[in-house]
Scaffold this active site. Structure first.
Site, PDB file in Angstrom:
ATOM      1  N   ARG A  23       0.999  -1.391  -0.099  1.00  0.00           N
ATOM      2  CA  ARG A  23      -0.027  -0.152  -0.057  1.00  0.00           C
ATOM      3  C   ARG A  23       0.725   1.175  -0.110  1.00  0.00           C
ATOM      4  O   ARG A  23       0.365   2.360   0.500  1.00  0.00           O
ATOM      5  CB  ARG A  23      -0.998  -0.306   1.285  1.00  0.00           C
ATOM      6  N   ARG A  27      -2.547   7.284   1.379  1.00  0.00           N
ATOM      7  CA  ARG A  27      -3.153   8.515   2.158  1.00  0.00           C
ATOM      8  C   ARG A  27      -1.850   8.857   3.085  1.00  0.00           C
ATOM      9  O   ARG A  27      -2.128  10.132   3.581  1.00  0.00           O
ATOM     10  CB  ARG A  27      -4.029   8.202   2.901  1.00  0.00           C
ATOM     11  N   ARG A  36      -6.716  12.654  -4.253  1.00  0.00           N
ATOM     12  CA  ARG A  36      -8.004  12.006  -3.643  1.00  0.00           C
ATOM     13  C   ARG A  36      -8.913  13.221  -3.434  1.00  0.00           C
ATOM     14  O   ARG A  36     -10.127  12.870  -3.558  1.00  0.00           O
ATOM     15  CB  ARG A  36      -7.400  11.514  -2.375  1.00  0.00           C
ATOM     16  N   ASP A  72      -7.255  -1.630  -6.990  1.00  0.00           N
ATOM     17  CA  ASP A  72      -7.854  -2.275  -5.933  1.00  0.00           C
ATOM     18  C   ASP A  72      -8.053  -3.832  -6.218  1.00  0.00           C
ATOM     19  O   ASP A  72      -8.469  -3.974  -7.333  1.00  0.00           O
ATOM     20  CB  ASP A  72      -9.005  -1.518  -5.234  1.00  0.00           C
ATOM     21  N   TYR A 149     -15.664 -10.202   0.725  1.00  0.00           N
ATOM     22  CA  TYR A 149     -16.321  -8.865   0.468  1.00  0.00           C
ATOM     23  C   TYR A 149     -17.566  -9.306  -0.344  1.00  0.00           C
ATOM     24  O   TYR A 149     -18.524  -8.697  -0.189  1.00  0.00           O
ATOM     25  CB  TYR A 149     -15.268  -7.919  -0.358  1.00  0.00           C
TER      26      TYR A 149
HETATM   27  O1  CP3 Z   1       0.105  -1.272  -2.487  1.00  0.00           O
HETATM   28  C1  CP3 Z   1      -0.407  -0.139  -3.138  1.00  0.00           C
HETATM   29  O2  CP3 Z   1       0.403   0.740  -3.252  1.00  0.00           O
HETATM   30  C2  CP3 Z   1      -1.380  -0.603  -4.304  1.00  0.00           C
HETATM   31  C3  CP3 Z   1      -2.412  -0.483  -4.171  1.00  0.00           C
HETATM   32  C4  CP3 Z   1      -3.373  -1.038  -3.217  1.00  0.00           C
HETATM   33  C5  CP3 Z   1      -4.796  -0.550  -2.827  1.00  0.00           C
HETATM   34  N1  CP3 Z   1      -5.557  -1.383  -2.276  1.00  0.00           N
HETATM   35  C6  CP3 Z   1      -5.000   0.837  -2.954  1.00  0.00           C
HETATM   36  C7  CP3 Z   1      -6.114   1.270  -2.064  1.00  0.00           C
HETATM   37  C8  CP3 Z   1      -3.505  -2.380  -3.201  1.00  0.00           C
HETATM   38  C9  CP3 Z   1      -2.307  -3.504  -3.187  1.00  0.00           C
HETATM   39  C10 CP3 Z   1      -4.827  -2.816  -2.488  1.00  0.00           C
HETATM   40  C11 CP3 Z   1      -5.269  -4.055  -2.090  1.00  0.00           C
HETATM   41  C12 CP3 Z   1      -6.451  -4.314  -1.313  1.00  0.00           C
HETATM   42  N2  CP3 Z   1      -7.608  -3.328  -1.311  1.00  0.00           N
HETATM   43  C13 CP3 Z   1      -6.470  -5.432  -0.241  1.00  0.00           C
HETATM   44  C14 CP3 Z   1      -5.391  -6.192   0.028  1.00  0.00           C
HETATM   45  C15 CP3 Z   1      -4.098  -6.027   0.817  1.00  0.00           C
HETATM   46  C16 CP3 Z   1      -4.432  -5.576   2.164  1.00  0.00           C
HETATM   47  O3  CP3 Z   1      -4.321  -4.243   2.507  1.00  0.00           O
HETATM   48  O4  CP3 Z   1      -5.067  -6.296   3.100  1.00  0.00           O
HETATM   49  C17 CP3 Z   1      -7.571  -5.252   0.287  1.00  0.00           C
HETATM   50  C18 CP3 Z   1      -8.188  -6.053   1.437  1.00  0.00           C
HETATM   51  C19 CP3 Z   1      -8.314  -4.044  -0.194  1.00  0.00           C
HETATM   52  C20 CP3 Z   1      -9.823  -3.671  -0.015  1.00  0.00           C
HETATM   53  C21 CP3 Z   1      -9.841  -2.272   0.532  1.00  0.00           C
HETATM   54  N3  CP3 Z   1      -9.612  -1.153  -0.262  1.00  0.00           N
HETATM   55  C22 CP3 Z   1     -10.015  -1.829   1.576  1.00  0.00           C
HETATM   56  C23 CP3 Z   1     -10.526  -2.606   2.869  1.00  0.00           C
HETATM   57  C24 CP3 Z   1     -10.005  -0.528   1.441  1.00  0.00           C
HETATM   58  C25 CP3 Z   1     -10.393   0.503   2.754  1.00  0.00           C
HETATM   59  C26 CP3 Z   1      -9.386   0.660   3.775  1.00  0.00           C
HETATM   60  C27 CP3 Z   1      -8.379   1.669   3.406  1.00  0.00           C
HETATM   61  O5  CP3 Z   1      -7.128   1.370   3.612  1.00  0.00           O
HETATM   62  O6  CP3 Z   1      -8.815   2.997   3.177  1.00  0.00           O
HETATM   63  C28 CP3 Z   1      -9.657   0.149   0.348  1.00  0.00           C
HETATM   64  C29 CP3 Z   1      -9.366   1.266  -0.479  1.00  0.00           C
HETATM   65  C30 CP3 Z   1      -7.993   1.514  -0.814  1.00  0.00           C
HETATM   66  N4  CP3 Z   1      -7.408   0.824  -1.673  1.00  0.00           N
HETATM   67  C31 CP3 Z   1      -7.350   2.660  -0.684  1.00  0.00           C
HETATM   68  C32 CP3 Z   1      -6.112   2.477  -1.317  1.00  0.00           C
HETATM   69  C33 CP3 Z   1      -4.921   3.687  -1.484  1.00  0.00           C
HETATM   70  C34 CP3 Z   1      -7.709   3.958   0.243  1.00  0.00           C
HETATM   71  C35 CP3 Z   1      -8.572   4.638  -0.484  1.00  0.00           C
HETATM   72  C36 CP3 Z   1      -8.507   6.204  -0.078  1.00  0.00           C
HETATM   73  O7  CP3 Z   1      -9.202   6.493   0.869  1.00  0.00           O
HETATM   74  O8  CP3 Z   1      -7.859   6.853  -0.785  1.00  0.00           O
END
Ligand code: CP3
Length: 342
Positions: A23, A27, A36, A72, A149
């Site tokens: 990730r 943010r 964002r 994502d 999910y």
């Molecule tokens: O690693 C990276 O930089 C690549 C980007 C990436 C995102 N999501 C961007 C994202 C990757 C590899 C993911 C994978 C992801 N998404 C997973 C598996 C990895 C992990 O962390 O367990 C899961 C379970 C998700 C599902 C998901 N997406 C959740 C639970 C959330 C909300 C929680 C959170 O962190 O905000 C997201 C949103 C998300 N995916 C954001 C980002 C940058 C945040 C969005 C924002 O508010 O800007």
């Protein structure tokens, strides 16, 4: 060309471990927050120019040894026909989740070139912009984590409804897991064709199962994916919490295994054997420690993993409130490390 990551996944000798952060585009970076504020989450994922710009941010700002596609895991359920919303402060919401066999008529194994072409376009653009500076990691969610999910409809600590679905309607669950697997195989093949150098499978909720149930509801599908793509690109499995299955995951043909901070490096190595690269496992919350503590702990982590077949990373995604300087201290300490001092 910085090929530390690719060499390490092949088991070749390097002078230090490569480093990236799960990730890493997100943010905690003010530059991400600017985009964002202007664009919705899926707009950022679906617009190749934006996905490209965001993917490059941690490469330029933090100096990591690999880029990971900004996207994502939930774009796959979307492509399979389910509505997915990302609601600020609530996380992902699927308003019409799968609860029974009747709901299965709403999901399909899509043509990924029709539904996810924007990801492949983003990858092509990123590869051009990177111009060989660092390798690009593509990714997908593991079928079990996506089922979580798709059935629960939102985030959860226990995913009780998803597990209940597997125990009460196992045939439907296996049918859905197989559909996700088939979609994911074409999706990852498309990512590799577009230019992804490595792919990682995120099983964030793999640790919710006993080892026997993990095999039944998760690993058998991950294994199918690894078999389908491993000769096209090195594959990393990250199954958070599934440390008791490290040995089984090491036998899938994956090039690397991501591990979390709940297992000591030496134990992970014993479980995995010597023929696979390990990745991890810094507690993401430890980036809240003072910088001198971060530096000391990073050096200890690298030393504990031992020289070679190791990629420095966090044990899960970076937290949104981590100071940028602390993320940079983590990365810089790895980059200053020299295996010859071990
Ligand atoms: O690693 C990276 O930089 C690549 C980007 C990436 C995102 N999501 C961007 C994202 C990757 C590899 C993911 C994978 C992801 N998404 C997973 C598996 C990895 C992990 O962390 O367990 C899961 C379970 C998700 C599902 C998901 N997406 C959740 C639970 C959330 C909300 C929680 C959170 O962190 O905000 C997201 C949103 C998300 N995916 C954001 C980002 C940058 C945040 C969005 C924002 O508010 O800007």
């Amino acid at each position: 060309m910085n090929d530390l990551l690719l060499k390490t996944l092949k088991g070749e000798v390097t002078s230090r471990p490569p480093v990236w952060m799960m990730r890493q585009a997100g943010r905690y970076l003010p530059e991400y927050m600017v985009l964002r504020a202007k664009y919705g989450f899926f707009e950022r994922c679906q617009t190749p120019e934006l996905a490209c710009q965001i993917t490059l941010q941690p490469v330029d700002i933090i100096g990591v040894d690999a880029a990971i596609l900004f996207s994502d895991i939930l774009v796959v359920p979307q492509a399979m026909g389910l509505e997915v919303l990302l609601i600020e402060s609530q996380g992902p919401i699927l308003p019409n989740p799968i609860k029974s066999i009747a709901d299965m008529s709403r999901v399909r194994v899509p043509d990924v070139h029709e539904t996810l072409q924007y990801v492949f376009d983003a990858i092509k653009m990123i590869k051009k912009e990177l111009n060989g500076r660092v390798p690009l990691i593509g990714f997908a969610g593991a079928p079990w984590t996506l089922l979580c999910y798709m059935v629960q409809g939102k985030g959860s600590k226990t995913f009780d409804e998803a597990k209940s679905f597997c125990y009460t309607q196992p045939e439907v669950a296996h049918h859905l897991l197989q559909m996700i697997t088939d979609t994911t195989i074409s999706y990852l093949k498309g990512q590799i064709e577009a230019g992804a150098d490595v792919v990682q499978i995120f099983d964030s909720w793999g640790g919710l199962w006993s080892p026997v149930d993990f095999e039944e509801f998760s690993l058998q599908y991950i294994r199918q994916i690894v078999h389908a793509v491993k000769d096209l690109a090195p594959t990393i499995i990250f199954a958070k919490g599934a440390w008791a299955s490290i040995g089984a995951m090491a036998e899938t043909g994956a090039a690397g295994l991501g591990i979390d901070w709940c297992i000591p490096p030496k134990t992970a190595r014993e479980f995995a054997g010597d023929n696979i690269t390990l990745q991890g496992n810094f507690d993401p919350a430890k980036l809240y420690a003072p910088v001198d503590v971060i530096k000391r702990e990073v050096k200890k982590m690298i030393t504990d993993f031992g020289p070679g077949r190791y990629i420095a990373n966090l044990g899960h995604g970076i937290l949104p409130t981590v100071p940028v300087d602390s993320a940079r201290a983590f990365v810089d300490t790895v980059k200053e490390f020299d295996y010859s001092t071990l």
